[in-house]
Structures are given as C-alpha cells and as structure tokens.
Design a protein around this motif. Structure first.
Motif, PDB file in Angstrom:
ATOM      1  N   UNK A  92      17.206 -58.070  34.725  1.00  0.00           N
ATOM      2  CA  UNK A  92      15.787 -57.815  34.487  1.00  0.00           C
ATOM      3  C   UNK A  92      15.318 -56.706  35.416  1.00  0.00           C
ATOM      4  N   UNK A  93      14.697 -55.687  34.837  1.00  0.00           N
ATOM      5  CA  UNK A  93      14.188 -54.551  35.603  1.00  0.00           C
ATOM      6  C   UNK A  93      12.695 -54.456  35.339  1.00  0.00           C
ATOM      7  N   UNK A  94      11.886 -54.434  36.403  1.00  0.00           N
ATOM      8  CA  UNK A  94      10.444 -54.379  36.202  1.00  0.00           C
ATOM      9  C   UNK A  94       9.763 -53.441  37.170  1.00  0.00           C
ATOM     10  N   UNK A  95       8.776 -52.706  36.652  1.00  0.00           N
ATOM     11  CA  UNK A  95       7.970 -51.819  37.486  1.00  0.00           C
ATOM     12  C   UNK A  95       6.574 -52.400  37.634  1.00  0.00           C
ATOM     13  N   UNK A  96       6.078 -52.499  38.863  1.00  0.00           N
ATOM     14  CA  UNK A  96       4.731 -52.994  39.135  1.00  0.00           C
ATOM     15  C   UNK A  96       4.526 -54.370  38.495  1.00  0.00           C
ATOM     16  N   UNK A  97       3.575 -54.503  37.559  1.00  0.00           N
ATOM     17  CA  UNK A  97       3.373 -55.783  36.877  1.00  0.00           C
ATOM     18  C   UNK A  97       4.678 -56.303  36.282  1.00  0.00           C
ATOM     19  N   UNK A  98       5.481 -55.395  35.714  1.00  0.00           N
ATOM     20  CA  UNK A  98       6.766 -55.815  35.157  1.00  0.00           C
ATOM     21  C   UNK A  98       7.694 -56.380  36.208  1.00  0.00           C
ATOM     22  N   UNK A  99       7.568 -55.892  37.448  1.00  0.00           N
ATOM     23  CA  UNK A  99       8.358 -56.437  38.544  1.00  0.00           C
ATOM     24  C   UNK A  99       7.884 -57.827  38.940  1.00  0.00           C
ATOM     25  N   UNK A 100       6.559 -58.025  38.932  1.00  0.00           N
ATOM     26  CA  UNK A 100       6.030 -59.368  39.206  1.00  0.00           C
ATOM     27  C   UNK A 100       6.462 -60.345  38.125  1.00  0.00           C
ATOM     28  N   UNK A 101       6.403 -59.896  36.869  1.00  0.00           N
ATOM     29  CA  UNK A 101       6.827 -60.735  35.749  1.00  0.00           C
ATOM     30  C   UNK A 101       8.305 -61.080  35.846  1.00  0.00           C
ATOM     31  N   UNK A 102       9.146 -60.112  36.130  1.00  0.00           N
ATOM     32  CA  UNK A 102      10.586 -60.351  36.204  1.00  0.00           C
ATOM     33  C   UNK A 102      10.917 -61.302  37.340  1.00  0.00           C
ATOM     34  N   UNK A 103      10.225 -61.156  38.480  1.00  0.00           N
ATOM     35  CA  UNK A 103      10.413 -62.109  39.583  1.00  0.00           C
ATOM     36  C   UNK A 103      10.084 -63.530  39.127  1.00  0.00           C
ATOM     37  N   UNK A 104       8.963 -63.662  38.427  1.00  0.00           N
ATOM     38  CA  UNK A 104       8.507 -64.988  37.993  1.00  0.00           C
ATOM     39  C   UNK A 104       9.496 -65.629  37.035  1.00  0.00           C
ATOM     40  N   UNK A 105      10.064 -64.836  36.121  1.00  0.00           N
ATOM     41  CA  UNK A 105      11.026 -65.384  35.160  1.00  0.00           C
ATOM     42  C   UNK A 105      12.294 -65.840  35.877  1.00  0.00           C
ATOM     43  N   UNK A 106      12.773 -65.047  36.832  1.00  0.00           N
ATOM     44  CA  UNK A 106      13.970 -65.437  37.590  1.00  0.00           C
ATOM     45  C   UNK A 106      13.709 -66.709  38.391  1.00  0.00           C
ATOM     46  N   UNK A 107      12.516 -66.817  38.953  1.00  0.00           N
ATOM     47  CA  UNK A 107      12.188 -68.016  39.728  1.00  0.00           C
ATOM     48  C   UNK A 107      12.071 -69.246  38.832  1.00  0.00           C
ATOM     49  N   UNK A 111      18.837 -69.399  35.779  1.00  0.00           N
ATOM     50  CA  UNK A 111      20.082 -69.141  35.064  1.00  0.00           C
ATOM     51  C   UNK A 111      19.953 -68.103  33.970  1.00  0.00           C
ATOM     52  N   UNK A 112      18.754 -67.561  33.777  1.00  0.00           N
ATOM     53  CA  UNK A 112      18.527 -66.656  32.652  1.00  0.00           C
ATOM     54  C   UNK A 112      19.069 -65.252  32.902  1.00  0.00           C
ATOM     55  N   UNK A 113      19.013 -64.778  34.158  1.00  0.00           N
ATOM     56  CA  UNK A 113      19.383 -63.394  34.468  1.00  0.00           C
ATOM     57  C   UNK A 113      20.562 -63.331  35.425  1.00  0.00           C
ATOM     58  N   UNK A 114      21.241 -62.196  35.403  1.00  0.00           N
ATOM     59  CA  UNK A 114      22.367 -61.976  36.329  1.00  0.00           C
ATOM     60  C   UNK A 114      21.980 -61.063  37.489  1.00  0.00           C
ATOM     61  N   UNK A 115      20.804 -60.458  37.407  1.00  0.00           N
ATOM     62  CA  UNK A 115      20.353 -59.560  38.460  1.00  0.00           C
ATOM     63  C   UNK A 115      18.897 -59.214  38.277  1.00  0.00           C
ATOM     64  N   UNK A 116      18.264 -58.730  39.359  1.00  0.00           N
ATOM     65  CA  UNK A 116      16.842 -58.397  39.340  1.00  0.00           C
ATOM     66  C   UNK A 116      16.625 -57.073  40.053  1.00  0.00           C
ATOM     67  N   UNK A 117      15.994 -56.128  39.357  1.00  0.00           N
ATOM     68  CA  UNK A 117      15.622 -54.840  39.939  1.00  0.00           C
ATOM     69  C   UNK A 117      14.102 -54.734  39.920  1.00  0.00           C
ATOM     70  N   UNK A 118      13.503 -54.544  41.076  1.00  0.00           N
ATOM     71  CA  UNK A 118      12.047 -54.460  41.193  1.00  0.00           C
ATOM     72  C   UNK A 118      11.673 -53.065  41.681  1.00  0.00           C
ATOM     73  N   UNK A 119      10.829 -52.395  40.914  1.00  0.00           N
ATOM     74  CA  UNK A 119      10.385 -51.040  41.255  1.00  0.00           C
ATOM     75  C   UNK A 119       8.874 -51.058  41.498  1.00  0.00           C
ATOM     76  N   UNK A 120       8.464 -50.795  42.712  1.00  0.00           N
ATOM     77  CA  UNK A 120       7.038 -50.657  43.003  1.00  0.00           C
ATOM     78  C   UNK A 120       6.212 -51.882  42.677  1.00  0.00           C
ATOM     79  N   UNK A 121       6.678 -53.045  43.078  1.00  0.00           N
ATOM     80  CA  UNK A 121       5.910 -54.284  42.864  1.00  0.00           C
ATOM     81  C   UNK A 121       5.870 -55.066  44.157  1.00  0.00           C
TER      82      UNK A 121
END
Length: 262
Positions: A92-107, A111-121
């Motif tokens: 999951x790769x997310x920028x700003x709001x997308x980074x907050x969303x991707x963090x929330x989904x991983x939390x 088991x849904x994702x294999x990695x998390x990339x956060x850009x400017x969040x």
C-alpha cells in the motif's frame, strides 16, 4: 481509469496495469486524484510490477460520492477494492490523506498488505502534544475561511514546489467544491488515534519532501522513523507532494524499498 467498482453507492474508478509482479495500490491525497501518481505508475509498470491507482470516493472520477467521506468509509472502500481485484497482499502506497488511509488499513487488517509506503503524511498513532491537538482541530475551520475561488490555488501553492506539480494540484483541487474539500479535510482527523506502543507489522518506508511545511509532518516523521527503526527518506527540493515535485527521487526510493524490504 477505464475500470469501475460499484461499492456502497459510489462507482469507484481505478486503473490496473495488470501483470504478475508485486501488486502496489496507490492512494492519493485530500482533494487530489489518481493523476498524481502517473510517474510512479509508468516507472513501476516498466519494472514489472502490477500498479493500481484509484480515485477515492468523491474525488476525481469517483462521483457521485454516494455517502459522506469519512475515515471509516475510506477504509472500507480501500479494503473492498483490494478484495475486488483479488490482490495477494499488495504494497500500500499513500500520499498525505492516502498515507493516513493506508496506515489505518494496515493497522485494522495487518494481514492484508505486505508493505507500507507513506509519502508526506503524518503518523496516525503518534502521541500528540496539546499544541498539535489544537492545530489538528483548527485545520478545517481555517480552510473554511479561504474564499472558494482561491482555495485550489492556495492549497496547490502550499502543497507543491514545482510549476508542473502546482498546476496539476490546482486542476485536481478544483474538481471539489469548497464544502467537499473541507469535509474531506475534516475526515483526516478520524485517522489519528494515539497509541505509543503500536508498531507497523509490515515493512515500512517513510518519504517526505525536504520543503514540506504542512501540518506536523516535518517534525513527526523523523520521530516515527526513529520509533520504528527505519530510515526516513527526505526528497531534495520537494514539498508536500514529493512524488510530483521530484518523481525520479521518489521512484528510486520505492525501487530500493521493494528490492530490499519486500
């Protein structure tokens, strides 16, 4: 963006390069759309990865929203899209709001994702000082004071550094009404849930622009990186939308992460 996934009152629009490589799902920032990841999509597709970009509910081509934009609805949308596409533990790769969303989904679904990339969040689970809490609460009311006709330009100038990135940000922000933009911005607060003991359960990549002055990102991301035991990647000459201000450097950072950690 020829593909559509009807879900809970909204036709969620997405693009899928296909292929058998590592799947990556890119989620854009507040008021933006899938176009912000054009450079990443083309680069990673050429590397053999399967790249999915999408427009969040009420953004870009995913209209009408069908339901108010909330943190809970965004989490449900992203999870449903991953399941709809049958993706096997995407990055999951997310920028700003997308980074907050991707963090929330991983939390929520470790088991849904294999990695998390956060850009400017900002860091969702960071302990917040009283000053930071007040700033978070004041953000939406402050936006509401900006004249509607000026909002896209003001936000674009605050988000990007290069003329090209600013122009695209103005285009994207101009697609939302002022009411919609403030609603989305207010929803970002719903992703913040202080939990000092939480650690990301998958490999984590943290990227921010050297000139990102939005919110508390410049101060929170270094603390986040130290807490998680990862190296923060600072993109030279870039602002909040680092992936558009300096796409080559961001592409190289994502390449290295996929090669070394995923």
């Amino acid at each position: 963006m020829a593909d559509v996934f009807p879900f809970q009152g909204c036709d969620l629009r997405y693009g899928d390069t296909g292929g058998d490589g590592t799947p990556l799902v890119f989620s854009h920032g507040a008021g933006a759309d899938h176009v912000m990841f054009d450079a990443q999509r083309e680069h990673l597709r050429a590397q053999g990865h399967r790249v999915i970009t999408w427009d969040m509910r009420g953004h870009g081509l995913s209209r009408p929203a069908g339901a108010p934009f909330t943190a809970e609805q965004a989490v449900a949308d992203l999870r449903a899209l991953v399941e709809h596409l049958g993706l096997d533990r995407p990055v999951l790769v997310g920028q700003s709001l997308g980074g907050n969303l991707s963090q929330a989904v991983v939390r929520r679904y470790p088991g849904l994702a294999r990695g998390l990339v956060v850009i400017g969040a900002t860091w969702n689970t960071a302990p917040l000082s009283l000053r930071e809490r007040l700033l978070v609460k004041a953000a939406a009311p402050m936006l509401a004071t900006i004249p509607a006709g000026s909002l896209p330009r003001v936000m674009a100038d605050a988000s990007a550094v290069t003329p090209e990135a600013r122009a695209d940000a103005r285009r994207a922000f101009g697609q939302l009404s002022k009411k919609e933009f403030v609603e989305v911005w207010r929803a970002t607060v719903g992703f913040l849930s202080p939990d000092p003991g939480y650690r990301t359960p998958v490999p984590l990549c943290l990227i921010r622009g050297e000139r990102d002055g939005t919110g508390n990102i410049a101060s929170a991301m270094p603390r986040w990186a130290e807490t998680e035991g990862v190296k923060e990647i600072v993109i030279p000459g870039a602002g909040h939308i680092a992936n558009q201000d300096n796409p080559r450097a961001v592409n190289e950072a994502i390449d290295a992460f996929l090669r070394e950690r995923v």
